[in-house]
Scaffold this motif. Structure first.
Motif, short mmCIF file in Angstrom:
data_model
loop_
_atom_site.label_atom_id
_atom_site.label_comp_id
_atom_site.label_asym_id
_atom_site.label_seq_id
_atom_site.Cartn_x
_atom_site.Cartn_y
_atom_site.Cartn_z
N ALA A 115 0.82 -1.21 0.00
CA ALA A 115 0.00 0.00 0.00
C ALA A 115 0.86 1.26 0.00
O ALA A 115 0.45 2.30 -0.55
N GLU A 116 2.03 1.22 0.60
CA GLU A 116 2.90 2.39 0.69
C GLU A 116 4.00 2.38 -0.36
O GLU A 116 4.54 3.43 -0.70
N ALA A 117 4.33 1.20 -0.89
CA ALA A 117 5.46 1.08 -1.81
C ALA A 117 5.22 1.89 -3.09
O ALA A 117 4.25 1.67 -3.80
N GLY A 118 6.10 2.82 -3.36
CA GLY A 118 6.04 3.61 -4.58
C GLY A 118 4.92 4.62 -4.64
O GLY A 118 4.66 5.21 -5.70
N LEU A 119 4.23 4.87 -3.51
CA LEU A 119 3.07 5.78 -3.53
C LEU A 119 3.48 7.20 -3.87
O LEU A 119 2.80 7.88 -4.65
N ALA A 120 4.58 7.67 -3.29
CA ALA A 120 5.03 9.05 -3.54
C ALA A 120 5.37 9.24 -5.03
O ALA A 120 4.98 10.26 -5.64
N LYS A 121 6.08 8.27 -5.60
CA LYS A 121 6.44 8.37 -7.02
C LYS A 121 5.20 8.32 -7.89
O LYS A 121 5.08 9.05 -8.89
N LEU A 122 4.25 7.48 -7.53
CA LEU A 122 3.00 7.34 -8.27
C LEU A 122 2.22 8.65 -8.27
O LEU A 122 1.77 9.12 -9.33
N GLU A 123 2.07 9.25 -7.10
CA GLU A 123 1.31 10.50 -7.01
C GLU A 123 2.00 11.63 -7.77
O GLU A 123 1.32 12.48 -8.38
N LYS A 124 3.31 11.65 -7.72
CA LYS A 124 4.04 12.70 -8.44
C LYS A 124 3.76 12.63 -9.93
O LYS A 124 3.57 13.65 -10.59
N LYS A 125 3.74 11.41 -10.45
CA LYS A 125 3.46 11.24 -11.88
C LYS A 125 2.02 11.61 -12.23
O LYS A 125 1.75 12.27 -13.23
N VAL A 126 1.08 11.16 -11.39
CA VAL A 126 -0.34 11.37 -11.69
C VAL A 126 -0.72 12.84 -11.54
O VAL A 126 -1.49 13.37 -12.35
N LEU A 127 -0.20 13.49 -10.54
CA LEU A 127 -0.57 14.88 -10.25
C LEU A 127 0.29 15.90 -10.99
O LEU A 127 0.19 17.10 -10.72
N ALA A 128 1.13 15.43 -11.91
CA ALA A 128 1.96 16.36 -12.67
C ALA A 128 1.09 17.29 -13.50
O ALA A 128 -0.06 16.99 -13.83
N GLU A 129 1.66 18.44 -13.85
CA GLU A 129 0.89 19.47 -14.57
C GLU A 129 0.42 18.99 -15.94
O GLU A 129 -0.62 19.42 -16.44
N GLU A 130 1.19 18.08 -16.55
CA GLU A 130 0.79 17.62 -17.89
C GLU A 130 -0.40 16.66 -17.86
O GLU A 130 -0.92 16.28 -18.90
N SER A 131 -0.83 16.28 -16.66
CA SER A 131 -2.00 15.40 -16.54
C SER A 131 -3.27 16.24 -16.63
O SER A 131 -3.97 16.47 -15.64
#
Length: 707
Positions: A284-300
């Motif tokens: 549940a915690e593994a890679g969550l920060a990296k995942l959110e950074k990608k999803v919430l990026a401005e290009e999304s």
């Protein structure tokens, strides 16, 4: 009479004992494996649709195709339930072995003592005849007269025993005391001992092992059996009929709102307990920060401000990661991590299953917006396209940059695949092929798939009541939809035969069709050049959804329902169609353009008048293939139906009229010629209003242009 009980595994009943026990486990497991998981539609096959449907031909391989295929294999292994399959196979092997033992093992069966058979005399022979026959046998088999035959491995003991048996049999029929023993105990010597082999190993009944036997029986009957039954019961009660966890359905119910939009539905699906099972422990915690950074990026750009805020404010880590994974999947975001990318492809099929629970909840409330939203999110999940994005992204190799080239930078409305394929070939190539766009090969792949999409176009829709010319209040109404598959980009589409747009009532003895359980026997009958032509009524499946990013095969479903547009409510619940009655493609794989018949049945309103509905036909697998049209249900006064029925009873078609010829073809008999009418009768009949026997409902079959 003594008895000798032998407790050993060689007992004659041992195979029966093992066969019974093994069958009690194997047969229920076999049923559990082979039973249909669900029946999706009224005319659906009882088996899994995905196992029998054809596929759209395409060589397109998306990014991370290996991860998608790995997730497909993982899900198939889970759905196949390997442990149960192995258990069933072993069970049948054991059962087959026990059957073999039963057939080949010699069993000691108590044989009735029969002195007549031993002596070889008839049961009707009297005592004198028996005596004469015995004397003749004595001359032959007396030990003093007979000698052993080495060829038959005979010994003197065997000869003596044979003569003793003959003597006993003779006395059983002639000596009073011995005869009484035979009549009372079935043997001239009185009570006999016998042996019974019981199917229990010797170890179980040996002295000193009794307490262990009791312990084993106590464990089996007092612990294991209640555990198995309890686990089965609890497991069956954990799931709803949509095959999602009851706890998940409760969570989704709490997330439901009347004004919920597509992003809100995705958020609601992330509350499913299935995601907690998927993201156990540290996952549940593994890679969550990296995942959110990608999803919430401005290009999304596909994420709204509300959707972004929903991710940020989520407290539960497993749900937060599940929601981020769903958005990463819908946005086709490359997460740069093989584990995270695999998890996003694993999350999509789970979300689709949870979407069925959301659809069921929306249907219970009856609000139109959430119902349509549920079907649209299903399309988004299967095609890996974010809500609000262009349907052109369904085509292979299409990206946002290609879509902008086709639609234009400032286009306010997205194009459907049909609109794109209606362009001239040169214009399509000009918009999509070139530097920074598609290559010739990529363009060919996209167009090839577009020309295979199952676009179902409505040709006619109308209401009717079987066997009646008018629709009366509270009658059982059928909505009949005549449609045909016309893939985008098809040219030279043939004109529709008007006979294909008619709907023939089932025969009076066709009870299954009258009850709506299957199509009518005569529904596929039509008249061509004055002859009846019979077409087979089949369950034809369209190709599996072309969904290269979705880690599960999916057979498309079409949902047809009626809505009250003024109130924004569902009027008639959806009927789901997965198979069709006529071939969609010919042997060469080309479209047949056959007119398909879809029917849904419901009760008419109790009032007389015109009722206008909006008919929605939604495909759950593709974006932009939906149909929305107005259709009017006209309900007449019951008195009109009675008048028409009376008119039908007293009138028959003329022999030389078209109606008379049609009746002759249908019944095989020419109608009787009418009697000559008086002038007054003729004039009165001619004054009747035309159109009473015409269509019973007004239908607007113009489909709204959603392009």
């Amino acid at each position: 009479m003594s008895s000798d009980y032998t407790y050993d595994e060689q007992g004659q009943f041992f195979p029966f004992f093992i066969l019974t026990l093994t069958g009690l486990v194997t047969l229920p497991l076999t049923y559990n494996l082979l039973r249909p998981s669900k029946v999706y539609a009224k005319h659906a096959l009882p088996a899994e649709l995905e196992n029998t449907a054809p596929r759209i031909k395409s060589d397109f391989k998306p990014e991370h195709a290996d991860l998608v295929e790995a997730q497909k294999r993982k899900r198939l292994r889970k759905e196949r339930r390997i442990k149960r399959i192995i258990t069933v196979i072993v069970g049948y092997i054991v059962m087959a072995w026990m059957v073999y033992l039963i057939l080949v093992t010699a069993r000691t069966v108590a044989k009735l003592y029969d002195p007549y058979e031993i002596l070889g005399v008839s049961r009707s022979a009297d005592e004198r005849a028996i005596s004469r026959h015995y004397k003749r046998l004595s001359l032959i088999y007396h030990p003093d007269k007979v000698r052993p035959d080495p060829a038959k491995n005979e010994t003197m003991e065997m000869l003596n025993e044979r003569f003793v048996e003959l003597t006993k049999a003779y006395k059983a029929l002639t000596d009073e005391e011995i005869r009484n023993n035979y009549l009372q105990y079935g043997h001239p010597d009185g009570k006999q001992s016998f042996s019974i082999g019981i199917a229990l190993p010797k170890l179980i009944v040996m002295d000193g092992n009794g307490k262990y036997v009791l312990l084993v029986y106590g464990a089996l009957l007092g612990v294991l059996l209640p555990y198995i039954v309890g686990k089965w019961w609890y497991g069956s009660q954990r799931y709803t009929k949509e095959r999602v966890l009851v706890a998940s359905a409760g969570n989704i119910f709490r997330e439901y709102k009347e004004d919920i939009l597509d992003g809100g539905i995705v958020n609601a699906l992330s509350s499913g307990e299935e995601f907690k099972e998927m993201l156990k422990g540290a996952q549940a915690e593994a890679g969550l920060a990296k995942l959110e950074k990608k999803v919430l990026a401005e290009e999304s750009t596909f994420l709204t401000a509300k959707d972004r805020e929903a991710i940020k404010q989520m407290d539960n880590s497993s749900r937060r990661k599940a929601l981020a994974l769903l958005w990463a999947y819908l946005g086709r975001i490359d997460l740069g991590d093989a584990t995270l990318d695999a998890e996003k492809y694993e999350a999509a099929p789970i979300a689709l299953s949870l979407g069925e629970a959301f659809t069921a909840i929306s249907l219970a409330f009856g609000s139109l917006r959430p119902i349509l939203g549920a079907f649209q999110v299903s399309q988004n999940l299967i095609q890996a396209i974010a809500p609000g994005s262009s349907p052109l992204l369904q085509l292979p190799n299409f990206t946002e940059s290609i879509v902008k080239s086709v639609e234009g930078e400032h286009s306010k409305e997205h194009w459907t695949v049909q609109k794109f394929m209606r362009l001239a070939e040169d214009e399509r190539r000009k918009l999509t092929v070139g530097a920074g766009l598609l290559s010739e090969k990529q363009y060919t792949d996209a167009v090839t798939v577009a020309r295979q999409l199952p676009a179902l176009e409505v040709s006619k829709a109308f209401f009717k009541v079987m066997g009646e010319k008018v629709i009366t209040p509270s009658s059982l109404v059928q909505l009949v939809v005549k449609a045909r598959f016309v893939p985008p980009g098809c040219t030279q589409v043939p004109q529709i035969n008007e006979l294909d747009l008619e709907d023939i009532d089932p025969d009076e003895d066709d009870l299954d069709a009258l009850m709506g359980r299957k199509p009518a026997k005569n529904r596929a009958t039509k008249v061509v050049d004055g002859k009846k032509v019979e077409n087979k009524i089949e369950n034809i499946q369209p190709p599996l959804a072309h969904a290269p990013y979705f880690a599960r095969d999916h057979s498309p479903r079409w949902h047809v329902f009626l809505a009250d547009a003024k109130q924004g409510k569902m009027a008639v619940p959806p009927f789901t169609f997965t198979t069709f009655d006529k071939p969609i493609l010919d042997e060469a794989g080309k479209p047949t353009f056959n007119v398909q018949t879809l029917k849904m049945q419901f009760q008419a309103p109790p009032q007389v008048g015109d009722f206008t509905f909006v008919m929605h036909m939604v495909c759950d697998s593709y974006l932009g293939l939906d149909t929305k049209m107005e259709i009017t249900l006209h309900i007449d006064d019951p008195a009109k139906a009675a008048a028409l029925e009376e008119e039908d009873d007293i009138s028959e078609p003329d022999e030389d009229s078209i109606a008379g010829q049609m009746q002759a073809l249908k019944t095989g008999q020419a109608p009787k010629p009418k009697k000559a009418k008086k002038p007054s009768e003729s004039s009165s009949e001619e004054s009747d209003t035309d159109g009473d026997a015409g269509d019973t409902s007004d239908t607007n079959t113009e489909t709204e242009d959603e392009d």
